[in-house]
Write an enzyme that holds these catalytic residues in place. Structure first.
Site, PDB file in Angstrom:
ATOM      1  N   GLN A 192       0.895  -1.019  -0.154  1.00 10.97           N
ATOM      2  CA  GLN A 192      -0.086  -0.018  -0.009  1.00 10.97           C
ATOM      3  C   GLN A 192       0.822   1.225  -0.018  1.00 10.97           C
ATOM      4  O   GLN A 192       0.419   2.391   0.614  1.00 10.97           O
ATOM      5  CB  GLN A 192      -0.997  -0.049   1.168  1.00 10.97           C
ATOM      6  CG  GLN A 192      -2.272  -0.908   1.182  1.00 10.97           C
ATOM      7  CD  GLN A 192      -2.821  -0.571  -0.110  1.00 10.97           C
ATOM      8  OE1 GLN A 192      -3.089   1.065  -0.418  1.00 10.97           O
ATOM      9  NE2 GLN A 192      -3.588  -1.375  -0.732  1.00 10.97           N
ATOM     10  N   SER A 193       1.949   1.239  -0.552  1.00  8.40           N
ATOM     11  CA  SER A 193       2.824   2.457  -0.529  1.00  8.40           C
ATOM     12  C   SER A 193       2.227   3.648  -1.428  1.00  8.40           C
ATOM     13  O   SER A 193       1.956   3.341  -2.481  1.00  8.40           O
ATOM     14  CB  SER A 193       4.260   1.789  -1.281  1.00  8.40           C
ATOM     15  OG  SER A 193       4.948   3.098  -1.622  1.00  8.40           O
ATOM     16  N   ASN A 194       2.375   4.820  -0.708  1.00  3.93           N
ATOM     17  CA  ASN A 194       1.809   5.806  -1.234  1.00  3.93           C
ATOM     18  C   ASN A 194       2.690   6.405  -2.415  1.00  3.93           C
ATOM     19  O   ASN A 194       2.449   7.101  -3.341  1.00  3.93           O
ATOM     20  CB  ASN A 194       1.465   6.955  -0.442  1.00  3.93           C
ATOM     21  CG  ASN A 194       0.219   6.585   0.689  1.00  3.93           C
ATOM     22  OD1 ASN A 194      -0.862   6.291   0.124  1.00  3.93           O
ATOM     23  ND2 ASN A 194       0.799   6.363   1.868  1.00  3.93           N
TER      24      ASN A 194
END
Ligand SMILES: *Cc1c(COP(=O)(O)O)cnc(C)c1O
Length: 329
Positions: A75-77
């Site tokens: 879930q890396s922004n």
């Protein structure tokens, strides 16, 4: 401008708004509160990486790269914003993500896919090593990859937050405000390093206080001690730093990176209800929970002015939705 000697390309919508949170301040009986809305930087739902990418993408283009590689959690922004910035400049993007791929392509992962990024699952292998392997494959296929470390946190990326401090200083001056502290989520250190360099160069006398979302105080400080002087050096700034410049709170890490607990839930729901502002489960919800605790425990006087620097992360709300909804009393 301190940063004008280094080339950047437009990626973010700037300046981001500086907005007072009167209702939250009243609710807490606490200091005067403002929020710096870097969740509104554009770039496929915004966030702090947009500022770093202005310098990173410029460097990629200068080096003649045709492909951008970076690493992160599922879930890396940062990965999602890198995918969006690469799309803006017609570059291919390969994301090397931790794990073997979830069943659920929601939140940032959905956006990575829509933005045209290729996802390479690294399993349990160290992310940087996996990125090096992908880079070798790309090169042997005749391409020119540009590698961005986790969080975009190298000295080039950190320049984005030196420039951001100049932007904030201008807004404060324009409105005749004085900030006693800036509080924000700190993880791979690039945001905080840039802010520290900017603060020192501009003579900003407030505290630049990072709420660590994953690392111990000493772990994060070690990164800052390396990154801060390297960032100042690119700009040719002759500055000196000491321990008191590296303010890190590591009391809010809870069960670890990405594990949402009761404090994050409370912070997310409170700020949404009271201010109409969304914060995320991994970074800004944790930083806001930290800020709430610091205010409640009297770390800031009611006469002080504190800026919460909102660094984004909104898409992750959708990946954690169930845990948030079930928290309804
Ligand atoms: C990456 C990120 C941070 C942390 O920034 P660093 O420069 O890695 O310390 C904070 N908030 C959000 C939403 C992020 O995506």
């Amino acid at each position: 401008m301190i940063t004008s000697k280094v080339r950047r390309v437009p990626v973010a919508y700037l300046p981001t708004p500086l907005v007072e949170m009167e209702r939250l301040s009243q609710e807490l009986g606490g200091p005067r509160l403002f929020v710096k809305r870097d969740d509104q930087t554009g770039l496929a739902t915004g966030g702090n990486k947009a500022r770093k990418l202005e310098y990173l993408i410029a460097e990629a283009l200068d080096e003649g790269a045709d492909t951008v590689l970076t690493v992160g959690a599922a879930q890396s922004n940062h990965s999602r914003q890198t995918a969006a910035a690469a799309a803006m400049y017609g570059l291919r993007c390969i994301l090397i993500l931790q794990g073997s791929g979830p069943a659920d392509w929601s939140g940032n992962l959905l956006l990575d896919d829509l933005l045209g990024a290729q996802v390479h699952w690294a399993g349990d292998n160290p992310l940087h090593e996996s990125m090096m392997e992908v880079a070798v494959e790309e090169e042997s296929a005749g391409r020119h990859p540009y590698l961005i470390p986790v969080g975009g946190s190298n000295p080039t990326g950190a320049l984005g937050y030196v420039a951001a401090m100049e932007e904030l200083a201008g807004q404060l001056k324009e409105r005749d405000l004085h900030a006693d502290a800036i509080v924000f989520a700190s993880s791979s250190g690039g945001t905080q390093a840039g802010m520290i360099v900017g603060a020192e160069a501009l003579g900003f006398d407030g505290r630049v206080a990072g709420i660590s979302v994953a690392r111990t105080k000493s772990g994060l400080r070690e990164i800052l001690q390396e990154l801060v002087p390297q960032t100042a050096e690119i700009l040719g700034l002759d500055l000196s730093f000491d321990e008191t410049d590296f303010v890190v709170y590591d009391d809010y890490v809870g069960e670890g990176y990405g594990v949402m607990g009761a404090p994050e839930r409370e912070a997310i729901r409170l700020v949404a209800r009271i201010e109409g502002i969304l914060v995320d489960p991994v970074y800004t919800g944790r930083a806001m929970a930290g800020l709430l605790d610091l205010i409640r425990s009297g770390a800031f006087g009611s006469g002080e002015t504190v800026i919460f620097w909102h660094t984004g992360g909104i898409p992750a709300l959708f990946a954690y939705g169930e845990g948030l909804i079930k928290a309804i009393p």
